[in-house]
Motif scaffolding. Structure first.
Motif, PDB file in Angstrom:
ATOM      1  N   SER A 182       0.835  -1.197   0.000  1.00 38.71           N
ATOM      2  CA  SER A 182       0.000   0.000   0.000  1.00 38.71           C
ATOM      3  C   SER A 182       0.870   1.247   0.000  1.00 38.71           C
ATOM      4  O   SER A 182       2.081   1.192   0.193  1.00 38.71           O
ATOM      5  CB  SER A 182      -0.912   0.001   1.229  1.00 38.71           C
ATOM      6  N   GLY A 183       0.213   2.383  -0.215  1.00 35.49           N
ATOM      7  CA  GLY A 183       0.937   3.648  -0.236  1.00 35.49           C
ATOM      8  C   GLY A 183       1.261   4.064  -1.661  1.00 35.49           C
ATOM      9  O   GLY A 183       0.465   3.907  -2.575  1.00 35.49           O
ATOM     10  N   SER A 184       2.475   4.555  -1.849  1.00 40.74           N
ATOM     11  CA  SER A 184       2.895   5.097  -3.139  1.00 40.74           C
ATOM     12  C   SER A 184       3.341   4.001  -4.102  1.00 40.74           C
ATOM     13  O   SER A 184       4.502   3.889  -4.459  1.00 40.74           O
ATOM     14  CB  SER A 184       4.037   6.101  -2.921  1.00 40.74           C
ATOM     15  N   THR A 185       2.387   3.209  -4.547  1.00 33.86           N
ATOM     16  CA  THR A 185       2.697   2.047  -5.397  1.00 33.86           C
ATOM     17  C   THR A 185       2.323   2.343  -6.844  1.00 33.86           C
ATOM     18  O   THR A 185       1.314   1.852  -7.351  1.00 33.86           O
ATOM     19  CB  THR A 185       1.966   0.800  -4.898  1.00 33.86           C
ATOM     20  N   PHE A 186       3.165   3.118  -7.516  1.00 35.04           N
ATOM     21  CA  PHE A 186       2.906   3.425  -8.925  1.00 35.04           C
ATOM     22  C   PHE A 186       2.994   2.171  -9.782  1.00 35.04           C
ATOM     23  O   PHE A 186       2.146   1.891 -10.609  1.00 35.04           O
ATOM     24  CB  PHE A 186       3.895   4.473  -9.416  1.00 35.04           C
ATOM     25  N   ARG A 187       4.047   1.417  -9.592  1.00 35.40           N
ATOM     26  CA  ARG A 187       4.210   0.173 -10.352  1.00 35.40           C
ATOM     27  C   ARG A 187       4.776  -0.903  -9.431  1.00 35.40           C
ATOM     28  O   ARG A 187       5.812  -0.704  -8.808  1.00 35.40           O
ATOM     29  CB  ARG A 187       5.144   0.364 -11.541  1.00 35.40           C
ATOM     30  N   VAL A 188       4.085  -2.029  -9.361  1.00 38.10           N
ATOM     31  CA  VAL A 188       4.552  -3.162  -8.557  1.00 38.10           C
ATOM     32  C   VAL A 188       5.056  -4.244  -9.493  1.00 38.10           C
ATOM     33  O   VAL A 188       4.281  -4.798 -10.276  1.00 38.10           O
ATOM     34  CB  VAL A 188       3.437  -3.706  -7.654  1.00 38.10           C
ATOM     35  N   ASN A 189       6.310  -4.522  -9.443  1.00 36.11           N
ATOM     36  CA  ASN A 189       6.926  -5.509 -10.323  1.00 36.11           C
ATOM     37  C   ASN A 189       6.893  -6.882  -9.645  1.00 36.11           C
ATOM     38  O   ASN A 189       5.845  -7.301  -9.163  1.00 36.11           O
ATOM     39  CB  ASN A 189       8.327  -5.054 -10.686  1.00 36.11           C
ATOM     40  N   ALA A 190       8.013  -7.553  -9.572  1.00 31.60           N
ATOM     41  CA  ALA A 190       8.021  -8.874  -8.961  1.00 31.60           C
ATOM     42  C   ALA A 190       7.701  -8.790  -7.473  1.00 31.60           C
ATOM     43  O   ALA A 190       8.056  -7.832  -6.794  1.00 31.60           O
ATOM     44  CB  ALA A 190       9.371  -9.543  -9.158  1.00 31.60           C
ATOM     45  N   MET A 191       7.030  -9.820  -6.999  1.00 31.96           N
ATOM     46  CA  MET A 191       6.743  -9.968  -5.574  1.00 31.96           C
ATOM     47  C   MET A 191       7.183 -11.360  -5.146  1.00 31.96           C
ATOM     48  O   MET A 191       7.312 -12.266  -5.983  1.00 31.96           O
ATOM     49  CB  MET A 191       5.248  -9.780  -5.296  1.00 31.96           C
ATOM     50  N   GLY A 192       7.400 -11.520  -3.857  1.00 24.79           N
ATOM     51  CA  GLY A 192       7.860 -12.841  -3.435  1.00 24.79           C
ATOM     52  C   GLY A 192       7.819 -13.047  -1.938  1.00 24.79           C
ATOM     53  O   GLY A 192       7.424 -12.149  -1.183  1.00 24.79           O
ATOM     54  N   TRP A 193       8.212 -14.247  -1.566  1.00 26.43           N
ATOM     55  CA  TRP A 193       8.295 -14.628  -0.151  1.00 26.43           C
ATOM     56  C   TRP A 193       9.671 -15.207   0.125  1.00 26.43           C
ATOM     57  O   TRP A 193      10.194 -16.000  -0.663  1.00 26.43           O
ATOM     58  CB  TRP A 193       7.234 -15.668   0.180  1.00 26.43           C
ATOM     59  N   TYR A 194      10.211 -14.803   1.252  1.00 26.38           N
ATOM     60  CA  TYR A 194      11.462 -15.327   1.757  1.00 26.38           C
ATOM     61  C   TYR A 194      11.212 -15.817   3.178  1.00 26.38           C
ATOM     62  O   TYR A 194      10.202 -15.475   3.790  1.00 26.38           O
ATOM     63  CB  TYR A 194      12.546 -14.251   1.759  1.00 26.38           C
ATOM     64  N   ARG A 195      12.128 -16.619   3.690  1.00 27.17           N
ATOM     65  CA  ARG A 195      11.992 -17.064   5.069  1.00 27.17           C
ATOM     66  C   ARG A 195      13.348 -17.148   5.733  1.00 27.17           C
ATOM     67  O   ARG A 195      14.376 -17.315   5.072  1.00 27.17           O
ATOM     68  CB  ARG A 195      11.274 -18.407   5.148  1.00 27.17           C
ATOM     69  N   GLN A 196      13.302 -17.028   7.061  1.00 23.78           N
ATOM     70  CA  GLN A 196      14.538 -17.125   7.832  1.00 23.78           C
ATOM     71  C   GLN A 196      14.271 -17.926   9.085  1.00 23.78           C
ATOM     72  O   GLN A 196      13.468 -17.530   9.933  1.00 23.78           O
ATOM     73  CB  GLN A 196      15.065 -15.738   8.190  1.00 23.78           C
ATOM     74  N   ALA A 197      14.943 -19.060   9.172  1.00 22.04           N
ATOM     75  CA  ALA A 197      14.848 -19.909  10.350  1.00 22.04           C
ATOM     76  C   ALA A 197      15.919 -19.495  11.358  1.00 22.04           C
ATOM     77  O   ALA A 197      16.927 -18.891  10.974  1.00 22.04           O
ATOM     78  CB  ALA A 197      15.032 -21.373   9.953  1.00 22.04           C
ATOM     79  N   PRO A 198      15.731 -19.817  12.631  1.00 28.46           N
ATOM     80  CA  PRO A 198      16.717 -19.448  13.648  1.00 28.46           C
ATOM     81  C   PRO A 198      18.108 -19.974  13.302  1.00 28.46           C
ATOM     82  O   PRO A 198      18.277 -21.154  12.969  1.00 28.46           O
ATOM     83  CB  PRO A 198      16.173 -20.110  14.913  1.00 28.46           C
ATOM     84  N   GLY A 199      19.081 -19.091  13.348  1.00 29.67           N
ATOM     85  CA  GLY A 199      20.464 -19.484  13.081  1.00 29.67           C
ATOM     86  C   GLY A 199      20.805 -19.678  11.626  1.00 29.67           C
ATOM     87  O   GLY A 199      21.923 -20.106  11.306  1.00 29.67           O
ATOM     88  N   LYS A 200      19.852 -19.372  10.753  1.00 35.63           N
ATOM     89  CA  LYS A 200      20.109 -19.558   9.322  1.00 35.63           C
ATOM     90  C   LYS A 200      19.939 -18.246   8.572  1.00 35.63           C
ATOM     91  O   LYS A 200      19.336 -17.301   9.071  1.00 35.63           O
ATOM     92  CB  LYS A 200      19.158 -20.612   8.753  1.00 35.63           C
ATOM     93  N   GLU A 201      20.452 -18.210   7.361  1.00 39.22           N
ATOM     94  CA  GLU A 201      20.306 -17.027   6.535  1.00 39.22           C
ATOM     95  C   GLU A 201      18.913 -16.990   5.899  1.00 39.22           C
ATOM     96  O   GLU A 201      18.259 -18.026   5.737  1.00 39.22           O
ATOM     97  CB  GLU A 201      21.379 -17.021   5.440  1.00 39.22           C
ATOM     98  N   ARG A 202      18.496 -15.801   5.530  1.00 39.86           N
ATOM     99  CA  ARG A 202      17.221 -15.651   4.833  1.00 39.86           C
ATOM    100  C   ARG A 202      17.335 -16.316   3.466  1.00 39.86           C
ATOM    101  O   ARG A 202      18.319 -16.145   2.761  1.00 39.86           O
ATOM    102  CB  ARG A 202      16.865 -14.175   4.687  1.00 39.86           C
ATOM    103  N   GLU A 203      16.287 -17.070   3.101  1.00 40.90           N
ATOM    104  CA  GLU A 203      16.316 -17.774   1.830  1.00 40.90           C
ATOM    105  C   GLU A 203      15.042 -17.520   1.038  1.00 40.90           C
ATOM    106  O   GLU A 203      13.977 -17.279   1.606  1.00 40.90           O
ATOM    107  CB  GLU A 203      16.470 -19.284   2.051  1.00 40.90           C
ATOM    108  N   LEU A 204      15.172 -17.624  -0.283  1.00 40.51           N
ATOM    109  CA  LEU A 204      14.029 -17.451  -1.161  1.00 40.51           C
ATOM    110  C   LEU A 204      13.091 -18.639  -1.032  1.00 40.51           C
ATOM    111  O   LEU A 204      13.535 -19.783  -0.975  1.00 40.51           O
ATOM    112  CB  LEU A 204      14.508 -17.318  -2.604  1.00 40.51           C
ATOM    113  N   VAL A 205      11.790 -18.335  -0.991  1.00 42.99           N
ATOM    114  CA  VAL A 205      10.779 -19.384  -1.001  1.00 42.99           C
ATOM    115  C   VAL A 205      10.119 -19.444  -2.373  1.00 42.99           C
ATOM    116  O   VAL A 205      10.080 -20.490  -3.020  1.00 42.99           O
ATOM    117  CB  VAL A 205       9.715 -19.136   0.086  1.00 42.99           C
ATOM    118  N   ALA A 206       9.595 -18.312  -2.826  1.00 43.02           N
ATOM    119  CA  ALA A 206       8.918 -18.257  -4.121  1.00 43.02           C
ATOM    120  C   ALA A 206       8.823 -16.822  -4.581  1.00 43.02           C
ATOM    121  O   ALA A 206       8.760 -15.905  -3.758  1.00 43.02           O
ATOM    122  CB  ALA A 206       7.524 -18.867  -4.027  1.00 43.02           C
ATOM    123  N   THR A 207       8.823 -16.638  -5.889  1.00 42.31           N
ATOM    124  CA  THR A 207       8.625 -15.315  -6.468  1.00 42.31           C
ATOM    125  C   THR A 207       7.587 -15.402  -7.585  1.00 42.31           C
ATOM    126  O   THR A 207       7.362 -16.482  -8.158  1.00 42.31           O
ATOM    127  CB  THR A 207       9.917 -14.729  -7.044  1.00 42.31           C
TER     128      THR A 207
END
Length: 121
Positions: A25-50
């Motif tokens: 929401s807000g100033s969203t003139f153009r929204v390109n790719a969207m996605g989900w990432y996740r981060q488990a305890p002690g691990k780096e953030r990783e891509l889930v899906a785009t």
């Protein structure tokens, strides 16, 4: 100003399902790719899906066949349907979007605040 707000996390038993949703929401003139990432305890953030603006999807190997990403371009919403959940799916899930705000020439990446998903065995 752009905001990404996630909803839908929680506690579920292994084999169960959850649906995450994220609204830009807000100033969203153009929204390109969207996605989900996740981060488990002690691990780096990783891509889930785009998902691209034309709905081309990409999944991490670990979630293929179990998770489905979708989007509603009219409402600037991206969703993640998660099925056959496993304990190893436990993580904080973050929404991500590449957005060009109004009155700007370029896009940048925005992140949501994260939502906890816990899968019990």
């Amino acid at each position: 100003q752009v905001r990404l707000v996630e909803s839908g996390g929680g506690l579920v038993q292994a084999g169960g399902s959850l649906r995450l949703s994220c609204a830009a929401s807000g100033s969203t003139f153009r929204v390109n790719a969207m996605g989900w990432y996740r981060q488990a305890p002690g691990k780096e953030r990783e891509l889930v899906a785009t998902i691209s603006s034309s709905s081309t999807t990409n999944y991490a190997d670990s979630v293929k066949g179990r998770f489905t990403i979708s989007r509603d371009n009219a409402k600037n919403i991206v969703a993640l349907q998660m099925s056959s959940l496993k304990p190893e799916d436990t993580a904080v899930y973050y929404c991500n979007a590449d957005i060009q705000p109004f009155l700007t020439w370029t896009s940048r990446t925005y992140w949501g605040q994260g939502t906890q998903v816990t899968v019990s065995s």
